[in-house]
Motif scaffolding. Structure first.
Motif, short mmCIF file in Angstrom:
data_model
loop_
_atom_site.label_atom_id
_atom_site.label_comp_id
_atom_site.label_asym_id
_atom_site.label_seq_id
_atom_site.Cartn_x
_atom_site.Cartn_y
_atom_site.Cartn_z
N PHE A 136 0.84 -1.19 0.00
CA PHE A 136 0.00 0.00 0.00
C PHE A 136 0.87 1.25 0.00
O PHE A 136 0.66 2.19 -0.76
N ARG A 137 1.88 1.26 0.86
CA ARG A 137 2.68 2.46 1.07
C ARG A 137 3.48 2.84 -0.19
O ARG A 137 3.73 4.01 -0.44
N GLN A 138 3.85 1.85 -1.00
CA GLN A 138 4.69 2.15 -2.16
C GLN A 138 4.00 3.02 -3.19
O GLN A 138 4.65 3.80 -3.88
N GLY A 139 2.70 2.90 -3.33
CA GLY A 139 1.99 3.71 -4.31
C GLY A 139 1.00 4.68 -3.70
O GLY A 139 0.31 5.40 -4.43
N ASN A 140 0.93 4.71 -2.37
CA ASN A 140 -0.03 5.58 -1.70
C ASN A 140 0.60 6.93 -1.45
O ASN A 140 1.18 7.19 -0.40
N PHE A 141 0.49 7.84 -2.42
CA PHE A 141 1.17 9.12 -2.30
C PHE A 141 0.54 10.03 -1.25
O PHE A 141 1.10 11.07 -0.90
N ASP A 196 9.72 11.98 -17.47
CA ASP A 196 11.18 12.03 -17.47
C ASP A 196 11.81 10.64 -17.48
O ASP A 196 12.79 10.36 -16.79
N GLY A 197 11.22 9.76 -18.28
CA GLY A 197 11.77 8.41 -18.42
C GLY A 197 11.41 7.47 -17.29
O GLY A 197 11.83 6.30 -17.30
N THR A 198 10.62 7.94 -16.32
CA THR A 198 10.23 7.10 -15.18
C THR A 198 8.80 6.59 -15.36
O THR A 198 7.91 7.35 -15.76
N ARG A 199 8.62 5.31 -15.07
CA ARG A 199 7.28 4.72 -15.10
C ARG A 199 6.96 4.12 -13.74
O ARG A 199 7.84 3.89 -12.93
N LEU A 200 5.68 3.87 -13.53
CA LEU A 200 5.24 3.24 -12.29
C LEU A 200 5.64 1.78 -12.24
O LEU A 200 5.48 1.05 -13.23
N ARG A 201 6.15 1.35 -11.10
CA ARG A 201 6.40 -0.08 -10.88
C ARG A 201 5.07 -0.76 -10.53
O ARG A 201 4.13 -0.12 -10.07
N ASP A 202 5.01 -2.07 -10.75
CA ASP A 202 3.78 -2.81 -10.47
C ASP A 202 3.34 -2.60 -9.02
O ASP A 202 2.14 -2.43 -8.74
N GLU A 203 4.30 -2.63 -8.09
CA GLU A 203 3.97 -2.48 -6.68
C GLU A 203 3.40 -1.09 -6.38
O GLU A 203 2.53 -0.93 -5.51
N GLU A 204 3.86 -0.08 -7.11
CA GLU A 204 3.32 1.27 -6.92
C GLU A 204 1.89 1.35 -7.44
O GLU A 204 1.04 2.05 -6.86
#
Length: 402
Positions: free
Chosen positions: A73-78, A220-228
């Motif tokens: 939860f914490r990895q993608g919970n901004f 900027d070349g960054t994408r979301l990881r599956d866990e995020e």
């Protein structure tokens, strides 16, 4: 229309608002000895706290209990992040969950509302939560994510466990929180696994849904990881579901308790958006937002050390007489209405546009279909645990048709 004449009393909501009034009287910053934290209760101070993430951090992991299954939860919970991590995640997610996407949901929300109300077409009494307020946002958010219809029930079960509050007392403390985390960990584990599998399927076979758009969002070349993405889906389950459920139930309770409100809204349907904002001010679903001081501060004349837990109390701030005229009156014509229910600053609620859209459509269709909407037996209304959310769990209503 303004009303402070209540048709009936509702003990849980009244006890809450009485407490908020007491906090305001003792404020603007109050130390809660029982919970071991500070309450910030006036509108100006709450807004200042929410607008200053450098001083008042949203990352509470250092001072609150943790549980392994919640780490996804914490990895993608901004919501629980500070800049720059917060900015990166929110920017990426904003590429997929755009205002255009939300606006495009309107026809589908209308279709779902119509189908749910058709199911009670021959009944003069039904539970508004069971019939409409609970299933509507679950169906919408599950469809948005591309979840198969046969699995919508799983989302309902997960949401019920996560936000039921059955493991908590009415006054939340750390011991309560630890017990709750352990009790709902199996549900979190099951949901994480399901969503992760769904993400991997979409990575292999993209479709026209939010998960597929999240997978291709890039900054900027960054994408979301599956866990995020898993963490964001959990966040969306809150923002896209439980807030709408609470808002719809709270609206009908508030309208019923203030005679003449429904008549006024039928006479001037254009006031419905203002009425929704007043319900949000009057009964915010999440009336407190936790923050951690990153350094010693002086707030409201009180000295708070670093790493102190404080609660920005939206419920009390929303009734601050320094900010609102006649703050304890329920006024569906109130405008402007600078309530803080959806937060303030960089953490302004991501799901607010969807919750407002769902509430506007659902309440409009209720007003169109039913001449009368009443809560005939207040004793039959059951409430959510107010330590988790301000809302009703069951709301039997009686309706009359044109």
């Amino acid at each position: 229309m303004t009303s402070n004449q209540l048709r009936q009393r509702s003990s849980v909501f009244d006890a809450l608002t009485d407490r908020w009034r007491s906090l305001r009287a003792a404020g603007p910053v109050v130390h809660d000895e029982q919970q071991g934290l500070w309450q910030v209760v006036d509108h100006q101070s709450v807004a200042a706290v929410l607008a200053d993430p450098a001083t008042y951090s949203s990352d509470l992991s250092a001072i609150t209990p943790t549980q392994e299954d919640f780490e996804a939860f914490r990895q993608g919970n901004f919501v629980g992040m500070d800049p720059p991590e917060h900015r990166k995640l929110r920017t990426l997610v904003s590429q997929a969950f755009t205002p255009r996407v939300v606006h495009g949901l309107e026809p589908r929300i209308e279709d779902v509302c119509a189908r749910l109300l058709d199911a009670v077409e021959d009944r003069d009494r039904f539970d508004l939560v069971d019939a409409l307020a609970y299933p509507l946002p679950i169906i919408v958010i599950a469809e948005l994510l591309g979840i198969p219809a046969e699995d919508h029930r799983l989302f309902q079960e997960w949401a019920s466990t996560l936000f039921g509050g059955d493991q908590l007392g009415e006054t939340l403390d750390m011991a309560d929180l630890e017990r709750a985390l352990e009790a709902i960990a199996p549900t979190v584990r099951e949901m994480n696994g399901y969503v992760l599998d769904h993400i991997r399927r979409r990575r292999a076979h993209p479709a026209e849904d939010l998960i597929s758009r999240l997978l291709t969002a890039e900054v900027d070349g960054t994408r979301l990881r599956d866990e995020e993405i898993v963490g964001f889906v959990a966040l969306l389950l809150v923002a896209g579901h439980i807030t709408t459920t609470a808002l719809l139930g709270n609206a009908v309770v508030a309208f019923d308790r203030h005679p003449g409100t429904l008549t006024a809204l039928r006479a001037d349907p254009g006031r419905l958006p203002d009425a929704i904002e007043e319900v949000l001010r009057w009964l915010p679903p999440f009336p407190e937002l936790g923050r951690r001081t990153t350094r010693p501060v002086v707030l409201g004349g009180r000295e708070l050390p670093a790493d102190t837990l404080l609660m920005a109390h939206l419920g009390a701030a929303n009734r601050d007489p320094a900010r609102f005229t006649a703050p304890d009156d329920f006024d569906v014509t109130r405008s402007p209405n600078p309530h803080l229910t959806f937060g303030h600053g960089i953490h302004f609620c991501f799901g607010a546009p969807l919750a407002r859209l769902e509430a506007r459509i659902a309440l409009r269709m209720l007003l169109e279909r039913f001449r009368d909407i009443a809560v005939p037996a207040p004793g039959d209304v059951t409430f959510q645990n107010p330590a988790v959310i301000v809302g009703v769990r069951h709301l039997p209503i009686e309706v009359g048709r044109p």
